[in-house]
Each structure stands twice: as structure tokens, then as C-alpha cells.
Design a protein around this motif. Structure first.
Motif, PDB file in Angstrom:
ATOM      1  N   TYR A  75     -38.200  20.660  54.202  1.00 37.24           N
ATOM      2  CA  TYR A  75     -37.418  20.718  55.433  1.00 37.24           C
ATOM      3  C   TYR A  75     -37.823  21.932  56.256  1.00 37.24           C
ATOM      4  N   GLY A  76     -37.646  21.787  57.564  1.00 33.97           N
ATOM      5  CA  GLY A  76     -37.956  22.861  58.500  1.00 33.97           C
ATOM      6  C   GLY A  76     -36.742  23.731  58.756  1.00 33.97           C
ATOM      7  N   GLY A  81     -36.135  17.833  60.190  1.00 33.82           N
ATOM      8  CA  GLY A  81     -37.236  17.043  59.671  1.00 33.82           C
ATOM      9  C   GLY A  81     -37.253  16.917  58.164  1.00 33.82           C
ATOM     10  N   ALA A  82     -36.090  16.935  57.555  1.00 32.83           N
ATOM     11  CA  ALA A  82     -36.024  16.897  56.088  1.00 32.83           C
ATOM     12  C   ALA A  82     -36.646  15.620  55.545  1.00 32.83           C
ATOM     13  N   LEU A  83     -37.266  15.757  54.396  1.00 31.76           N
ATOM     14  CA  LEU A  83     -37.923  14.655  53.717  1.00 31.76           C
ATOM     15  C   LEU A  83     -37.642  14.821  52.232  1.00 31.76           C
ATOM     16  N   ARG A  84     -37.154  13.776  51.585  1.00 30.06           N
ATOM     17  CA  ARG A  84     -36.905  13.831  50.144  1.00 30.06           C
ATOM     18  C   ARG A  84     -37.861  12.851  49.476  1.00 30.06           C
ATOM     19  N   ILE A  85     -38.645  13.373  48.529  1.00 28.99           N
ATOM     20  CA  ILE A  85     -39.628  12.576  47.810  1.00 28.99           C
ATOM     21  C   ILE A  85     -39.210  12.535  46.351  1.00 28.99           C
ATOM     22  N   THR A  86     -39.162  11.335  45.781  1.00 26.99           N
ATOM     23  CA  THR A  86     -38.841  11.171  44.369  1.00 26.99           C
ATOM     24  C   THR A  86     -39.957  10.348  43.743  1.00 26.99           C
ATOM     25  N   THR A  87     -40.521  10.858  42.645  1.00 24.27           N
ATOM     26  CA  THR A  87     -41.602  10.145  41.967  1.00 24.27           C
ATOM     27  C   THR A  87     -41.561  10.411  40.473  1.00 24.27           C
ATOM     28  N   ASP A  93     -40.561   7.103  46.099  1.00 29.71           N
ATOM     29  CA  ASP A  93     -39.522   6.827  47.091  1.00 29.71           C
ATOM     30  C   ASP A  93     -39.456   8.007  48.042  1.00 29.71           C
ATOM     31  N   ILE A  94     -39.361   7.704  49.322  1.00 32.78           N
ATOM     32  CA  ILE A  94     -39.234   8.738  50.351  1.00 32.78           C
ATOM     33  C   ILE A  94     -38.005   8.420  51.183  1.00 32.78           C
ATOM     34  N   GLU A  95     -37.213   9.454  51.462  1.00 39.42           N
ATOM     35  CA  GLU A  95     -36.070   9.312  52.348  1.00 39.42           C
ATOM     36  C   GLU A  95     -36.182  10.369  53.432  1.00 39.42           C
ATOM     37  N   THR A  96     -36.101   9.935  54.688  1.00 39.65           N
ATOM     38  CA  THR A  96     -36.216  10.860  55.817  1.00 39.65           C
ATOM     39  C   THR A  96     -34.847  11.409  56.184  1.00 39.65           C
ATOM     40  N   SER A  97     -34.843  12.394  57.070  1.00 35.18           N
ATOM     41  CA  SER A  97     -33.584  13.001  57.515  1.00 35.18           C
ATOM     42  C   SER A  97     -32.735  12.009  58.306  1.00 35.18           C
ATOM     43  N   GLY A  99     -32.273   8.966  57.316  1.00 27.19           N
ATOM     44  CA  GLY A  99     -31.775   7.984  56.374  1.00 27.19           C
ATOM     45  C   GLY A  99     -32.725   6.836  56.111  1.00 27.19           C
ATOM     46  N   GLU A 100     -33.914   6.865  56.689  1.00 27.94           N
ATOM     47  CA  GLU A 100     -34.896   5.807  56.439  1.00 27.94           C
ATOM     48  C   GLU A 100     -35.399   5.935  55.009  1.00 27.94           C
ATOM     49  N   LYS A 101     -35.529   4.804  54.328  1.00 25.99           N
ATOM     50  CA  LYS A 101     -36.022   4.797  52.952  1.00 25.99           C
ATOM     51  C   LYS A 101     -37.320   4.006  52.907  1.00 25.99           C
ATOM     52  N   ILE A 102     -38.341   4.634  52.346  1.00 27.63           N
ATOM     53  CA  ILE A 102     -39.651   4.017  52.224  1.00 27.63           C
ATOM     54  C   ILE A 102     -40.018   4.076  50.756  1.00 27.63           C
ATOM     55  N   THR A 103     -40.476   2.952  50.190  1.00 34.41           N
ATOM     56  CA  THR A 103     -40.756   2.911  48.759  1.00 34.41           C
ATOM     57  C   THR A 103     -42.124   2.312  48.474  1.00 34.41           C
ATOM     58  N   GLY A 104     -42.571   2.522  47.241  1.00 35.42           N
ATOM     59  CA  GLY A 104     -43.784   1.888  46.725  1.00 35.42           C
ATOM     60  C   GLY A 104     -45.041   2.161  47.518  1.00 35.42           C
ATOM     61  N   ASP A 105     -45.804   1.085  47.759  1.00 33.50           N
ATOM     62  CA  ASP A 105     -47.087   1.208  48.449  1.00 33.50           C
ATOM     63  C   ASP A 105     -46.924   1.711  49.876  1.00 33.50           C
TER      64      ASP A 105
END
Length: 148
Positions: A75-76, A81-87, A93-97, A99-105
Motif C-alpha cells: 500500500y501507498g 492503492g492497497a493490494l492484498r496478495i495471497t498465495t 488471489d489478489i484483492e485490490t483496494s 474490493g476487486e478480486k482476481i484469482t488463478g491465471d
């Protein structure tokens, strides 16, 4: 009173002349490496600088490790611009500030596009500790005391 002041000055002078105890000998690299590689739960906070292609930025970082699962928060200033990455090395899995969730490929493709290179997710927790991944080949050159 004069004697008390004179005693205090002498005591402080003598204390200033005391030598510190000798530093402990450096630990053997193989011992340190095995201890760090076996850590299952730890966390780190700090700042990171990322440069990718013609872009670069800095961010605050919080890293929490629980066995194979890494949770990374970038985060800045003021959390912007927070970004949470879980692996766990396989899944991502990525979650943006926002609330967008992006997963996998899709998450891998986004990270690779943003950074300009694929991240070795399985090995990153060991890299952060400064040791090689236990199952990956690595070469180390040690001195006569067993130090890296």
C-alpha cells in the motif's frame, strides 16, 4: 557534596573506559540456513521499491507467512492503492483496494503484466528470508569458519 560529585565523576569515567563483551562468533551458515528454512510462522514489515519496464514505485509492505501460505499487503501513503496478495505457491488471489478480486491465471497474468516478469511465487518466502528454497538447487561458497 563535593565528595559525592567527585565520586560520581570517577564512577562515570571508569564506566566509560569499560570494554564491551566480545561479540559472539558468527553462526555456521548451514545451521542458520536450516533454521530459517524451517520457520513456519513469521511476519515482516517494511518498504519495498519495485521497478518494471519504464515504471517504478515504492510501497509499504506487510508480509505474513503461515506454513506455505503467504499473505502480502502492499500500500501507498495513507493506504492508497492497497493490494492484498495471497498465495501458497500454486494458487494466487489478489484483492485490490476497491474490493476487486482476481484469482488463478488472471491474477498471475495481471502481476506479470504489471511487473514485467513472472514472480516465482513458490520460492518468494525463502528469498525474503535470504535462504534458498529447500528443494531447489543452490550453490553457496563458505569461508573457513563456515560463513557464507
Amino acid at each position: 557534596m563535593f565528595r559525592l560529585c567527585l565520586f560520581a565523576v570517577c564512577a562515570l569515567t571508569l564506566a566509560g573506559c569499560a570494554t564491551p563483551p566480545p561479540a559472539p562468533p558468527p553462526a555456521d551458515w548451514n545451521t542458520v540456513k536450516e533454521q530459517l528454512q524451517s520457520l513456519q510462522r513469521w511476519q515482516a514489515t517494511g518498504r519495498t521499491a519495485i521497478t518494471a519496464a519504464n515504471d517504478g514505485w515504492t510501497a509499504s509492505m506487510e508480509w505474513k507467512q503461515d506454513a506455505a501460505v503467504s499473505q502480502i499487503r502492499l500500500y501507498g501513503p495513507f493506504g492508497a492503492g492497497a493490494l492484498r496478495i495471497t498465495t501458497d505457491g500454486d494458487s494466487l488471489d489478489i484483492e485490490t483496494s476497491r474490493g476487486e478480486k482476481i484469482t488463478g491465471d488472471d491474477a498471475r497474468a495481471m502481476l506479470e503484466y504489471t511487473l514485467g516478469a513472472a514472480l516465482p511465487l513458490r520460492h518468494m518466502r525463502f528469498w525474503l528470508l535470504g535462504v534458498p528454497e529447500p528443494e531447489a538447487p543452490a550453490m553457496a561458497q563458505l569461508d573457513e569458519s563456515g560463513r557464507l
